[in-house]
Design a protein around this motif. Structure first.
Motif, PDB file in Angstrom:
ATOM      1  N   GLU A 108     -37.280 -21.074 -30.640  1.00  0.00           N
ATOM      2  CA  GLU A 108     -38.064 -22.280 -30.372  1.00  0.00           C
ATOM      3  C   GLU A 108     -39.073 -22.444 -31.502  1.00  0.00           C
ATOM      4  O   GLU A 108     -39.838 -21.528 -31.782  1.00  0.00           O
ATOM      5  N   VAL A 109     -39.037 -23.596 -32.156  1.00  0.00           N
ATOM      6  CA  VAL A 109     -39.995 -23.872 -33.226  1.00  0.00           C
ATOM      7  C   VAL A 109     -41.139 -24.708 -32.663  1.00  0.00           C
ATOM      8  O   VAL A 109     -40.914 -25.783 -32.109  1.00  0.00           O
ATOM      9  N   HIS A 110     -42.365 -24.182 -32.803  1.00  0.00           N
ATOM     10  CA  HIS A 110     -43.566 -24.884 -32.346  1.00  0.00           C
ATOM     11  C   HIS A 110     -44.255 -25.553 -33.526  1.00  0.00           C
ATOM     12  O   HIS A 110     -43.940 -25.278 -34.680  1.00  0.00           O
ATOM     13  N   GLU A 111     -45.254 -26.383 -33.193  1.00  0.00           N
ATOM     14  CA  GLU A 111     -45.946 -27.177 -34.218  1.00  0.00           C
ATOM     15  C   GLU A 111     -46.515 -26.322 -35.354  1.00  0.00           C
ATOM     16  O   GLU A 111     -46.502 -26.728 -36.506  1.00  0.00           O
ATOM     17  N   ASP A 112     -46.970 -25.104 -35.066  1.00  0.00           N
ATOM     18  CA  ASP A 112     -47.617 -24.335 -36.138  1.00  0.00           C
ATOM     19  C   ASP A 112     -46.627 -23.634 -37.072  1.00  0.00           C
ATOM     20  O   ASP A 112     -46.991 -23.191 -38.153  1.00  0.00           O
ATOM     21  N   PHE A 113     -45.348 -23.566 -36.694  1.00  0.00           N
ATOM     22  CA  PHE A 113     -44.361 -22.874 -37.531  1.00  0.00           C
ATOM     23  C   PHE A 113     -44.086 -23.654 -38.821  1.00  0.00           C
ATOM     24  O   PHE A 113     -43.779 -23.070 -39.857  1.00  0.00           O
ATOM     25  N   PHE A 114     -44.191 -24.989 -38.745  1.00  0.00           N
ATOM     26  CA  PHE A 114     -43.898 -25.806 -39.930  1.00  0.00           C
ATOM     27  C   PHE A 114     -44.799 -25.459 -41.113  1.00  0.00           C
ATOM     28  O   PHE A 114     -44.390 -25.591 -42.252  1.00  0.00           O
ATOM     29  N   VAL A 115     -46.041 -25.031 -40.837  1.00  0.00           N
ATOM     30  CA  VAL A 115     -46.992 -24.755 -41.924  1.00  0.00           C
ATOM     31  C   VAL A 115     -47.065 -23.265 -42.277  1.00  0.00           C
ATOM     32  O   VAL A 115     -47.912 -22.861 -43.070  1.00  0.00           O
ATOM     33  N   TYR A 116     -46.167 -22.451 -41.726  1.00  0.00           N
ATOM     34  CA  TYR A 116     -46.153 -21.010 -42.046  1.00  0.00           C
ATOM     35  C   TYR A 116     -45.986 -20.804 -43.554  1.00  0.00           C
ATOM     36  O   TYR A 116     -45.155 -21.449 -44.177  1.00  0.00           O
ATOM     37  N   LYS A 117     -46.762 -19.901 -44.105  1.00  0.00           N
ATOM     38  CA  LYS A 117     -46.606 -19.561 -45.525  1.00  0.00           C
ATOM     39  C   LYS A 117     -46.230 -18.099 -45.713  1.00  0.00           C
ATOM     40  O   LYS A 117     -45.283 -17.786 -46.414  1.00  0.00           O
ATOM     41  N   THR A 118     -46.992 -17.185 -45.102  1.00  0.00           N
ATOM     42  CA  THR A 118     -46.700 -15.773 -45.327  1.00  0.00           C
ATOM     43  C   THR A 118     -47.280 -14.942 -44.183  1.00  0.00           C
ATOM     44  O   THR A 118     -48.161 -15.410 -43.470  1.00  0.00           O
ATOM     45  N   GLY A 119     -46.765 -13.730 -44.007  1.00  0.00           N
ATOM     46  CA  GLY A 119     -47.260 -12.848 -42.944  1.00  0.00           C
ATOM     47  C   GLY A 119     -46.247 -12.727 -41.819  1.00  0.00           C
ATOM     48  O   GLY A 119     -45.083 -13.101 -41.968  1.00  0.00           O
ATOM     49  N   ILE A 120     -46.710 -12.201 -40.685  1.00  0.00           N
ATOM     50  CA  ILE A 120     -45.823 -11.990 -39.540  1.00  0.00           C
ATOM     51  C   ILE A 120     -46.136 -13.070 -38.512  1.00  0.00           C
ATOM     52  O   ILE A 120     -47.168 -13.035 -37.851  1.00  0.00           O
ATOM     53  N   TYR A 121     -45.241 -14.028 -38.398  1.00  0.00           N
ATOM     54  CA  TYR A 121     -45.505 -15.197 -37.556  1.00  0.00           C
ATOM     55  C   TYR A 121     -45.530 -14.859 -36.070  1.00  0.00           C
ATOM     56  O   TYR A 121     -44.672 -14.125 -35.560  1.00  0.00           O
ATOM     57  N   LYS A 122     -46.535 -15.411 -35.391  1.00  0.00           N
ATOM     58  CA  LYS A 122     -46.563 -15.483 -33.929  1.00  0.00           C
ATOM     59  C   LYS A 122     -47.103 -16.863 -33.614  1.00  0.00           C
ATOM     60  O   LYS A 122     -48.012 -17.327 -34.303  1.00  0.00           O
ATOM     61  N   HIS A 123     -46.578 -17.495 -32.598  1.00  0.00           N
ATOM     62  CA  HIS A 123     -47.084 -18.807 -32.199  1.00  0.00           C
ATOM     63  C   HIS A 123     -48.549 -18.643 -31.804  1.00  0.00           C
ATOM     64  O   HIS A 123     -48.882 -17.775 -31.014  1.00  0.00           O
ATOM     65  N   THR A 124     -49.427 -19.483 -32.388  1.00  0.00           N
ATOM     66  CA  THR A 124     -50.867 -19.328 -32.159  1.00  0.00           C
ATOM     67  C   THR A 124     -51.378 -20.338 -31.144  1.00  0.00           C
ATOM     68  O   THR A 124     -50.675 -21.281 -30.769  1.00  0.00           O
TER      69      THR A 124
END
Length: 358
Positions: free
Chosen positions: A250-266
């Motif tokens: 599931e892609v949430h609104e904040d995933f589009f702006v991910y640049k680097t690191g370990i993603y978690k939905h914020t």
């Protein structure tokens, strides 16, 4: 190409063009305050602004940049296969150099269903043929030709894509190159590649490559895909033994702006009105895993995954996402597959190879 043409003049896409008030009804895909909130907070990943996404609304991002439908109930009930000494870090690209394909860019075509399938099949065929064949399979071949209950650039299902790859087969990207839609994301282009049976389940192209410079219209096929359990250890073992896997997330609104690191939905947009919190279903290719030590001695486990938003997005086209906690449902539906490769194929391809270098 200005993206606001896509909305047929209803003025949805005024993001970034004429002041912030335009976006009151329509959340923008790039929200500066979400980027700031992520980068100020202690979330474990960093956000950035992408010029190619700027000006789109969140609705458009979800509509044009994802494109995998949730599997039907019967497919979700596919059996899971029922592990040990797994290393803390593993990357397919290091175990199989030259056989793991770079992330492509789906553009504003909601066809992650075709991109992730083609990418996993390309890697698996390269690994299983021990490098005799390293095709980069064509997503366009799937988008234009796999039209049975599929929506092309308007979204589709991975089970349909694997059915097509098994029954009809596809050619390489070089033979049938990707053409991102110009205006209407619905246009997929007519199918320019058919194949016919030549016995024993094998198929042969009946047309020349749409790219007239290329004469290699070999058809590549796979076996039926198999579903893994959602157990992270089993997914890890499968990747280490057999190569990258396909996952739905599931892609949430904040995933589009991910640049680097370990993603978690914020929770960066929890204070905003509901139109700022949206999500859609996407599919990606998981190529490895690792863990990062925190200052306090605890560690954060992650998957390494390839997206299909080009190499400018994320970590050179890849992203890392929390592992072992089903973050964004990435461990819910994971698929592996075998290429259909015979010794004869490997032999023939070997000869192709020599002929080309004379």
């Amino acid at each position: 190409m200005p993206l606001f043409l896509l909305e047929g003049g209803r003025g949805e896409s005024t993001c970034g063009t004429s002041g912030r008030w335009e976006c009151e009804q329509n959340a923008c895909l790039i929200e500066p305050d979400i980027i700031q909130a992520v980068n100020r907070g202690n979330y474990g990943w960093r956000a950035t602004n992408y010029s190619e996404l700027y000006g789109m609304t969140l609705n458009e991002g979800i509509r044009y940049r994802l494109g995998t439908q949730r599997p039907s109930r019967t497919v979700m009930n596919m059996n899971e296969i029922q592990t040990d000494n797994l290393p803390p870090y593993f990357n397919s690209a290091e175990k199989w150099p030259g056989k793991i394909h770079e992330p492509l860019d789906q553009g504003n075509c909601a066809a992650s269903w075709a991109f992730s399938t083609a990418a996993v099949a390309s890697d698996r065929i390269s690994i299983q043929s021990m490098g005799h064949m390293t095709p980069r399979l064509s997503p366009q071949n799937l988008i234009s030709c796999d039209t049975r209950n599929q929506g092309g650039c308007a979204g589709g299902r991975i089970d349909g894509a694997w059915w097509y790859l098994r029954r009809r087969g596809v050619v390489t990207e070089d033979c049938y190159p990707y053409q991102p839609p110009q205006q209407t994301p619905a246009e997929v282009g007519r199918c320019m590649m058919q194949s016919r049976s030549v016995g024993r389940g094998k198929r042969q192209a009946t047309q020349r490559c749409p790219n007239t410079q290329n004469y290699h219209n070999d058809i590549y096929q796979s076996t039926p895909p198999y579903r893994l359990s959602s157990n992270e250890k089993e997914i890890m073992k499968e990747i280490m033994d057999n190569g990258p896997v396909q996952a739905i997330m599931e892609v949430h609104e904040d995933f589009f702006v991910y640049k680097t690191g370990i993603y978690k939905h914020t929770d960066a947009s929890f204070t905003k009105p509901p139109q700022y919190r949206k999500h859609g279903t996407h599919s990606v290719r998981i190529t490895g895993w690792g863990e990062e030590r925190n200052v306090d001695g605890t560690s954060r486990k992650y998957w390494i995954a390839a997206n299909s938003w080009g190499k400018n997005w994320g970590e050179n086209g890849y992203f890392r996402i929390a592992r072992g906690e089903n973050e964004c449902e990435i461990e819910t539906f994971v698929i592996g597959v075998w290429g259909r490769i015979s010794m004869e194929d490997m032999h023939n391809h070997h000869h192709h190879h020599h002929r080309r270098h004379i």
